[in-house]
Design a protein around this motif. Structure first.
Motif, PDB file in Angstrom:
ATOM      1  N   VAL A   1       0.856  -1.186   0.000  1.00 12.19           N
ATOM      2  CA  VAL A   1       0.000   0.000   0.000  1.00 12.19           C
ATOM      3  C   VAL A   1       0.892   1.235   0.000  1.00 12.19           C
ATOM      4  O   VAL A   1       1.718   1.416   0.901  1.00 12.19           O
ATOM      5  CB  VAL A   1      -0.938   0.026   1.232  1.00 12.19           C
ATOM      6  CG1 VAL A   1      -1.828   1.256   1.199  1.00 12.19           C
ATOM      7  CG2 VAL A   1      -1.763  -1.253   1.295  1.00 12.19           C
ATOM      8  N   MET A   2       0.715   2.066  -1.023  1.00 11.77           N
ATOM      9  CA  MET A   2       1.460   3.321  -1.123  1.00 11.77           C
ATOM     10  C   MET A   2       0.632   4.415  -0.455  1.00 11.77           C
ATOM     11  O   MET A   2      -0.473   4.717  -0.899  1.00 11.77           O
ATOM     12  CB  MET A   2       1.705   3.690  -2.590  1.00 11.77           C
ATOM     13  CG  MET A   2       2.516   2.689  -3.377  1.00 11.77           C
ATOM     14  SD  MET A   2       4.200   2.394  -2.757  1.00 11.77           S
ATOM     15  CE  MET A   2       4.859   4.036  -2.645  1.00 11.77           C
ATOM     16  N   SER A   3       1.149   4.986   0.633  1.00 14.36           N
ATOM     17  CA  SER A   3       0.415   6.046   1.325  1.00 14.36           C
ATOM     18  C   SER A   3       1.337   6.848   2.223  1.00 14.36           C
ATOM     19  O   SER A   3       2.161   6.278   2.938  1.00 14.36           O
ATOM     20  CB  SER A   3      -0.712   5.453   2.172  1.00 14.36           C
ATOM     21  OG  SER A   3      -1.351   6.462   2.926  1.00 14.36           O
TER      22      SER A   3
ATOM     23  N   PRO B   1       6.716   5.333  -5.475  1.00 15.90           N
ATOM     24  CA  PRO B   1       5.982   4.153  -5.955  1.00 15.90           C
ATOM     25  C   PRO B   1       6.616   3.487  -7.173  1.00 15.90           C
ATOM     26  O   PRO B   1       6.636   2.246  -7.245  1.00 15.90           O
ATOM     27  CB  PRO B   1       4.588   4.688  -6.264  1.00 15.90           C
ATOM     28  CG  PRO B   1       4.701   6.164  -6.271  1.00 15.90           C
ATOM     29  CD  PRO B   1       5.896   6.529  -5.469  1.00 15.90           C
ATOM     30  N   ALA B   2       7.128   4.237  -8.125  1.00 16.67           N
ATOM     31  CA  ALA B   2       7.724   3.623  -9.313  1.00 16.67           C
ATOM     32  C   ALA B   2       8.971   2.816  -8.940  1.00 16.67           C
ATOM     33  O   ALA B   2       9.159   1.696  -9.445  1.00 16.67           O
ATOM     34  CB  ALA B   2       8.051   4.688 -10.353  1.00 16.67           C
TER      35      ALA B   2
ATOM     36  N   SER C   1      -4.599   6.932  -9.018  1.00 14.52           N
ATOM     37  CA  SER C   1      -3.720   8.065  -8.728  1.00 14.52           C
ATOM     38  C   SER C   1      -2.264   7.780  -9.096  1.00 14.52           C
ATOM     39  O   SER C   1      -1.529   8.693  -9.473  1.00 14.52           O
ATOM     40  CB  SER C   1      -3.824   8.475  -7.256  1.00 14.52           C
ATOM     41  OG  SER C   1      -3.391   7.424  -6.420  1.00 14.52           O
ATOM     42  N   LEU C   2      -1.830   6.538  -8.984  1.00 14.81           N
ATOM     43  CA  LEU C   2      -0.448   6.181  -9.299  1.00 14.81           C
ATOM     44  C   LEU C   2      -0.240   5.855 -10.772  1.00 14.81           C
ATOM     45  O   LEU C   2       0.906   5.783 -11.239  1.00 14.81           O
ATOM     46  CB  LEU C   2      -0.010   4.979  -8.454  1.00 14.81           C
ATOM     47  CG  LEU C   2      -0.005   5.160  -6.951  1.00 14.81           C
ATOM     48  CD1 LEU C   2       0.321   3.840  -6.260  1.00 14.81           C
ATOM     49  CD2 LEU C   2       0.961   6.248  -6.532  1.00 14.81           C
ATOM     50  N   LEU C   3      -1.323   5.653 -11.522  1.00 12.20           N
ATOM     51  CA  LEU C   3      -1.228   5.165 -12.896  1.00 12.20           C
ATOM     52  C   LEU C   3      -0.329   6.008 -13.794  1.00 12.20           C
ATOM     53  O   LEU C   3       0.552   5.444 -14.454  1.00 12.20           O
ATOM     54  CB  LEU C   3      -2.625   5.002 -13.504  1.00 12.20           C
ATOM     55  CG  LEU C   3      -2.659   4.421 -14.919  1.00 12.20           C
ATOM     56  CD1 LEU C   3      -2.020   3.045 -14.981  1.00 12.20           C
ATOM     57  CD2 LEU C   3      -4.100   4.371 -15.416  1.00 12.20           C
ATOM     58  N   PRO C   4      -0.492   7.329 -13.866  1.00  6.73           N
ATOM     59  CA  PRO C   4       0.375   8.099 -14.778  1.00  6.73           C
ATOM     60  C   PRO C   4       1.863   7.912 -14.494  1.00  6.73           C
ATOM     61  O   PRO C   4       2.661   7.721 -15.418  1.00  6.73           O
ATOM     62  CB  PRO C   4      -0.064   9.548 -14.555  1.00  6.73           C
ATOM     63  CG  PRO C   4      -1.455   9.449 -14.045  1.00  6.73           C
ATOM     64  CD  PRO C   4      -1.489   8.197 -13.221  1.00  6.73           C
ATOM     65  N   GLU C   5       2.255   7.949 -13.228  1.00  8.32           N
ATOM     66  CA  GLU C   5       3.664   7.780 -12.862  1.00  8.32           C
ATOM     67  C   GLU C   5       4.177   6.397 -13.262  1.00  8.32           C
ATOM     68  O   GLU C   5       5.300   6.255 -13.771  1.00  8.32           O
ATOM     69  CB  GLU C   5       3.847   7.999 -11.361  1.00  8.32           C
ATOM     70  CG  GLU C   5       5.271   7.827 -10.901  1.00  8.32           C
ATOM     71  CD  GLU C   5       5.459   8.041  -9.406  1.00  8.32           C
ATOM     72  OE1 GLU C   5       6.565   7.727  -8.919  1.00  8.32           O
ATOM     73  OE2 GLU C   5       4.542   8.515  -8.716  1.00  8.32           O
TER      74      GLU C   5
END
Length: 183
Positions: free
Chosen positions: A82-84, A101-102, A122-126
């Motif tokens: 979990v990224m938070s 995250p990447a 929210s993380l998809l573009p990165e």
């Protein structure tokens, strides 16, 4: 190297608000089957909190339909990252990561194992920009919601990403599963 799959429900008008969908038994069975290939879930905070503890309670209490119970059991058995930056804690099968995250996903992708499922708009573009998403598994629901979180916002990608459609499944409910590979 492990395959990273972005998996998401989406409305016909491009929104990813799971509270607007009522997946059919067939769609739940489809997601249960896709999870059998996964040994790690990679969540952002919002999706994690949407999924847990809700599905863990369903799995423990067997309080859903037969399809919901099977999905819940499969989902809750899988380890999670979990990224938070804001959560204080996560459940026992999850590991909390605060930043980068990447970089984290790249490390995980290079480890031995099965598929990694990314479930975070929210993380998809990165993650796309870092070249980490190998496939997209989208279930498009026959509903227009007109609000919520779009799959991507204008300007969130630096360049387009070409995909190749490799499979489609039409469900009796009118939902469509679309499976794309990165070209």
């Amino acid at each position: 190297m492990r395959t990273v799959s972005f998996t998401m429900n989406i409305s016909l008008d491009g929104y990813c608000d799971h509270t607007m969908f009522n997946p059919s038994e067939e769609v739940l069975e489809y997601f249960t089957a896709t999870l059998r290939e996964v040994d790690l879930l990679f969540f952002g905070r919002v999706m994690y909190q949407l999924m847990f503890p809700y599905w863990a309670d369903v799995a423990q209490n067997q309080s859903g339909t037969a399809a919901e119970n099977r999905f819940a059991e499969q989902l809750t058995e899988i380890d999670r990252v979990v990224m938070s930056r804001s959560l204080d804690s996560v459940d026992d099968k999850a590991r909390l990561v605060r930043s980068h995250p990447a970089e984290e996903l790249l490390k995980l992708k290079q480890q031995p194992g099965n598929k990694i499922s990314v479930d975070s708009v929210s993380l998809l573009p990165e993650l796309i920009q870092a070249g980490l998403i190998d496939e997209f598994q989208l279930v498009v629901h026959p509903v227009l919601v007109g609000q919520g979180r779009p799959l991507l916002t204008g300007g969130s990608l630096q360049e387009k990403l070409n995909l190749k459609l490799v499979d489609t499944i039409a469900f009796k409910s009118g939902s469509m599963a679309l499976h794309y590979l990165k070209q």
